[in-house]
Write an enzyme that holds these catalytic residues in place. Structure first.
Site, PDB file in Angstrom:
ATOM      1  NE  ARG A  27      18.174  17.860  36.553  1.00  0.00           N
ATOM      2  CZ  ARG A  27      18.311  17.119  35.467  1.00  0.00           C
ATOM      3  NH1 ARG A  27      18.652  17.666  34.322  1.00  0.00           N
ATOM      4  NH2 ARG A  27      18.085  15.806  35.507  1.00  0.00           N
ATOM      5  CD  GLU A  33      23.969  13.902  35.680  1.00  0.00           C
ATOM      6  OE1 GLU A  33      22.916  13.988  36.347  1.00  0.00           O
ATOM      7  OE2 GLU A  33      24.461  14.866  35.092  1.00  0.00           O
ATOM      8  CG  ASP A  88      19.418  12.155  42.372  1.00  0.00           C
ATOM      9  OD1 ASP A  88      19.807  11.071  41.869  1.00  0.00           O
ATOM     10  OD2 ASP A  88      18.449  12.804  41.898  1.00  0.00           O
ATOM     11  N   GLY A 147      17.146  14.733  29.285  1.00  0.00           N
ATOM     12  CA  GLY A 147      18.011  14.900  30.455  1.00  0.00           C
ATOM     13  C   GLY A 147      17.919  16.286  31.057  1.00  0.00           C
ATOM     14  CB  SER A 191      10.562  17.454  30.086  1.00  0.00           C
ATOM     15  OG  SER A 191      10.489  16.063  29.875  1.00  0.00           O
ATOM     16  CG  ASP A 202      15.595  15.709  37.909  1.00  0.00           C
ATOM     17  OD1 ASP A 202      16.772  16.026  38.140  1.00  0.00           O
ATOM     18  OD2 ASP A 202      15.273  14.760  37.181  1.00  0.00           O
ATOM     19  CG  ASN A 247      10.430   7.588  28.085  1.00  0.00           C
ATOM     20  OD1 ASN A 247      10.456   7.146  29.229  1.00  0.00           O
ATOM     21  ND2 ASN A 247       9.354   8.129  27.548  1.00  0.00           N
TER      22      ASN A 247
HETATM   23  P1  ADP Z   1      13.389  14.041  30.931  1.00  0.00           P
HETATM   24  O1  ADP Z   1      12.886  14.288  32.308  1.00  0.00           O
HETATM   25  O2  ADP Z   1      14.868  13.890  30.877  1.00  0.00           O
HETATM   26  O3  ADP Z   1      12.895  15.031  29.927  1.00  0.00           O
HETATM   27  P2  ADP Z   1      11.814  11.631  31.134  1.00  0.00           P
HETATM   28  O4  ADP Z   1      11.835  10.355  30.377  1.00  0.00           O
HETATM   29  O5  ADP Z   1      12.045  11.559  32.594  1.00  0.00           O
HETATM   30  O6  ADP Z   1      12.863  12.617  30.460  1.00  0.00           O
HETATM   31  O7  ADP Z   1      10.425  12.364  30.926  1.00  0.00           O
HETATM   32  C1  ADP Z   1       9.899  12.535  29.613  1.00  0.00           C
HETATM   33  C2  ADP Z   1       8.403  12.282  29.640  1.00  0.00           C
HETATM   34  O8  ADP Z   1       7.734  13.350  30.359  1.00  0.00           O
HETATM   35  C3  ADP Z   1       7.767  12.288  28.274  1.00  0.00           C
HETATM   36  O9  ADP Z   1       7.853  10.994  27.660  1.00  0.00           O
HETATM   37  C4  ADP Z   1       6.322  12.653  28.584  1.00  0.00           C
HETATM   38  O10 ADP Z   1       5.607  11.532  29.047  1.00  0.00           O
HETATM   39  C5  ADP Z   1       6.479  13.622  29.756  1.00  0.00           C
HETATM   40  N1  ADP Z   1       6.484  15.024  29.293  1.00  0.00           N
HETATM   41  C6  ADP Z   1       7.520  15.886  29.266  1.00  0.00           C
HETATM   42  N2  ADP Z   1       7.152  17.092  28.751  1.00  0.00           N
HETATM   43  C7  ADP Z   1       5.843  16.992  28.454  1.00  0.00           C
HETATM   44  C8  ADP Z   1       4.857  17.887  27.880  1.00  0.00           C
HETATM   45  N3  ADP Z   1       5.159  19.129  27.521  1.00  0.00           N
HETATM   46  N4  ADP Z   1       3.614  17.421  27.738  1.00  0.00           N
HETATM   47  C9  ADP Z   1       3.291  16.167  28.093  1.00  0.00           C
HETATM   48  N5  ADP Z   1       4.144  15.290  28.625  1.00  0.00           N
HETATM   49  C10 ADP Z   1       5.413  15.678  28.789  1.00  0.00           C
HETATM   50  P1  NG1 Z   2      16.337  13.013  34.128  1.00  0.00           P
HETATM   51  O1  NG1 Z   2      17.168  12.363  33.132  1.00  0.00           O
HETATM   52  O2  NG1 Z   2      16.281  14.476  33.938  1.00  0.00           O
HETATM   53  O3  NG1 Z   2      14.960  12.427  34.200  1.00  0.00           O
HETATM   54  C1  NG1 Z   2      17.191  11.553  36.267  1.00  0.00           C
HETATM   55  C2  NG1 Z   2      16.579  11.569  37.661  1.00  0.00           C
HETATM   56  C3  NG1 Z   2      17.410  12.352  38.677  1.00  0.00           C
HETATM   57  C4  NG1 Z   2      18.867  11.935  38.635  1.00  0.00           C
HETATM   58  C5  NG1 Z   2      19.373  11.980  37.179  1.00  0.00           C
HETATM   59  C6  NG1 Z   2      20.797  11.474  37.065  1.00  0.00           C
HETATM   60  C7  NG1 Z   2      14.173  11.480  37.977  1.00  0.00           C
HETATM   61  C8  NG1 Z   2      12.929  12.260  38.090  1.00  0.00           C
HETATM   62  N1  NG1 Z   2      15.261  12.155  37.650  1.00  0.00           N
HETATM   63  O4  NG1 Z   2      17.033  12.790  35.607  1.00  0.00           O
HETATM   64  O5  NG1 Z   2      16.893  12.143  39.990  1.00  0.00           O
HETATM   65  O6  NG1 Z   2      19.068  10.670  39.227  1.00  0.00           O
HETATM   66  O7  NG1 Z   2      18.556  11.194  36.329  1.00  0.00           O
HETATM   67  O8  NG1 Z   2      21.675  12.246  37.819  1.00  0.00           O
HETATM   68  O9  NG1 Z   2      14.156  10.281  38.171  1.00  0.00           O
HETATM   69 MG    MG Z   3      12.879  12.949  33.963  1.00  0.00          MG
END
Ligand code: ADP
Ligand code: NG1
Ligand code: MG
Length: 486
Positions: free
Chosen positions: A44, A50, A53, A165, A168, A214, A257
């Site tokens: 998303r 921001e 939540d 952000g 994923s 999310d 991360n």
């Molecule tokens: P965001 O949610 O903003 O992308 P996060 O730090 O919350 O960042 O999540 C990223 C983590 O999610 C990665 O370090 C990895 O562990 C996991 N991840 C995301 N996409 C994949 C993928 N395609 N395959 C395996 N792990 C993934």
């Molecule tokens: P991202 O950066 O996409 O992982 C995180 C939080 C949301 C929200 C935003 C800031 C998780 C799974 N996601 O998003 O709940 O707090 O930061 O608005 O912790």
């Molecule tokens: Mg995340």
């Protein structure tokens, strides 16, 4: 009308869509069997709202076309018959990008020993978290003596840029949860909102004390509109965006991360600010005020009143230590840490170290919640100058994130500035920040010139090259999670 269940579609095997062909071929190669289906869940972009939540305030994201897909199928039981339950359950997890994300297994005999190691970051934990969230839900309705679990194989293909952000992590948790639910035979038993709530709780097993935005948008999105998401209980209201508005995502090229970020510390700061506000207003049950929304409600304050109350209860620009907070709450420092710092957020912080920016964090939250309300009102107004006003709200959001919430970075600030120079009406970081992406508001008539200008000025490439590299793309409100059954 909200859909009653996650959409399920029947499809012929083998599939013919390119990505699904590759995913199913990888599944067959890894597990020597044909998958039963594919669950998918989108990432998303958050338009406004921001880091509020987890303080209990509503947010306004939309789903992206980028998603995570999980091919799933029942594993072999001890007896050799596919799907037969057994005492030792094995959840086998593999990724199409196996070099980066090596295979892993969660083997367990029931609910109690299906435990994730929060002390280490591992990609597979997000998949296990989705499975465990289903296990928890199934356990609620089962008898104690029943062995609980399912032998399941999954193959993952994620196309949401990780650590950007764009969520994923939650797309991975949600798609894994739906795959596990299909394995347990309960993927139509819960509503999208129930799955959203289950997935929000489940993702906390990874060690990030997140809100619920999310997972809610990933499970509940519907194509064509953004979703205003409220919490406790989680619910979504579609928001029609102005027809001449385009929201463009751009990557700062800094990986962010959440596991290693200050995210959990921010959660603790907002919780402590809430508890101090509740005490300042002598509310009946201050310990029940775990969020800034709960504290404002208990004190009978609207958002403007709550912002004023922050000025009265906390000192502007002051960094508080754990010991000072403990004294204000009539607690010991150890009680503050035990009661408020989930997932080790204050681990290693000396009690007398001034670290907690409580006034700034609470001011951001209440003002950002006001900006969300303002943004929705402008979308509903149909006013001639709606786009310019939305842009101003987004700019104010970025300033608050950068200055009060301290979740930006030099690269994000530079990208926001380049975006405005390229013709954006407003721009801000999106998601947790400290890197990752920005979202810019651009008038439809200006889109091509904006993309070309920003691609050249910021990335030194053409708009087509930037889109191919996934660093710059226009987004439209996409649909939510679904399950394809073969
Ligand atoms: P965001 O949610 O903003 O992308 P996060 O730090 O919350 O960042 O999540 C990223 C983590 O999610 C990665 O370090 C990895 O562990 C996991 N991840 C995301 N996409 C994949 C993928 N395609 N395959 C395996 N792990 C993934
Ligand atoms: P991202 O950066 O996409 O992982 C995180 C939080 C949301 C929200 C935003 C800031 C998780 C799974 N996601 O998003 O709940 O707090 O930061 O608005 O912790
Ligand atoms: Mg995340």
């Amino acid at each position: 009308m909200a859909s009653a269940t996650i959409p399920h579609m029947a499809a012929r095997y083998p599939p013919n869509e390119e990505r699904e062909v590759a995913l199913c071929a990888a599944y067959e190669a890894a597990f020597g069997a044909v998958p039963s289906g594919v669950a998918s869940a989108p990432g998303r972009v958050n338009l406004i709202g921001e880091h509020i939540d987890y303080s209990g305030y509503g947010v306004l994201p939309m789903a992206l076309a980028h998603d995570v897909r999980v091919a799933y199928g029942l594993g072999q039981s001890d007896g050799g018959d596919a799907g037969e339950p057994r005492q030792g359950f094995v959840f086998s997890v593999a990724n199409i990008d196996g070099d980066r994300y090596p295979p892993a297994e969660l083997a367990h005999g029931g609910l109690d020993d299906a435990v994730l190691d929060k002390g280490a970051h591992s990609w597979a934990n997000y998949v296990f978290a989705g499975y465990k969230g289903v296990l928890d839900a199934v356990a609620e309705g089962s008898r104690d003596e029943e062995p609980l679990g399912v032998a399941l194989n999954v193959m993952i293909d994620g196309k949401v840029p990780p650590g950007s952000g764009l969520s994923s992590s939650s797309a991975l948790v949600c798609a894994s949860m739906l795959a596990a639910a299909a394995g347990f035979g309960c993927s139509t038993k819960y509503s999208p909102a129930e799955f959203a709530s289950m997935a929000a709780g489940a993702e906390r097993y990874t060690g990030v004390e997140g809100g619920g935005m999310d997972q809610a948008i990933s499970m509940m999105a519907r194509a064509g509109s953004a979703l205003y998401i409220e919490f406790d209980p989680v619910r979504g209201t579609p928001v029609a965006l102005p027809p001449d508005a385009v929201f463009v995502v751009a990557h700062s090229q800094v990986a962010a991360n959440k596991y290693y970020s200050q995210y959990n510390l921010r959660v603790v700061e907002t919780r402590l600010a809430a508890r101090i506000l509740a005490a300042h207003h002598a509310v009946a049950e201050p310990d029940a005020c775990r969020t800034l929304a709960a504290a404002a409600a208990a004190a009978g304050l609207d958002l403007a009143g709550a912002e004023q109350a922050v000025d009265d209860a906390l000192v502007k620009d002051k960094l508080y230590s754990i010991a000072e907070v403990a004294a204000m709450l009539d607690l010991s420092a150890a009680e503050v840490v035990a009661g408020y710092a989930a997932n080790g957020a204050l681990a290693g912080v000396p009690a007398d170290e001034p670290r907690l920016a409580l006034h700034a964090r609470a001011t951001h939250v209440y003002s950002e919640a006001r900006r969300v309300a303002h943004f929705r009102a402008v979308c509903a107004s149909g006013a001639d100058d709606a786009l310019a006003e939305l842009g101003r709200i987004m700019d104010a959001s970025h300033a608050s994130c950068a200055q009060l919430f301290d979740c930006s970075c030099a690269e994000l600030d530079a990208l926001v500035a380049s975006s405005r120079a390229a013709g954006a009406l407003g721009a801000r970081l999106t998601g947790a920040g400290w890197g990752g992406c920005t979202v810019s508001l651009v008038a439809h008539s200006q889109l091509d010139s904006f993309l070309e200008h920003l691609a050249q000025s910021h990335y030194g490439m053409s708009a087509d090259e930037a889109a191919a590299a996934n660093v710059l793309f226009a987004s439209a409100p996409g649909s939510g999670a679904c399950v394809i059954e073969f």
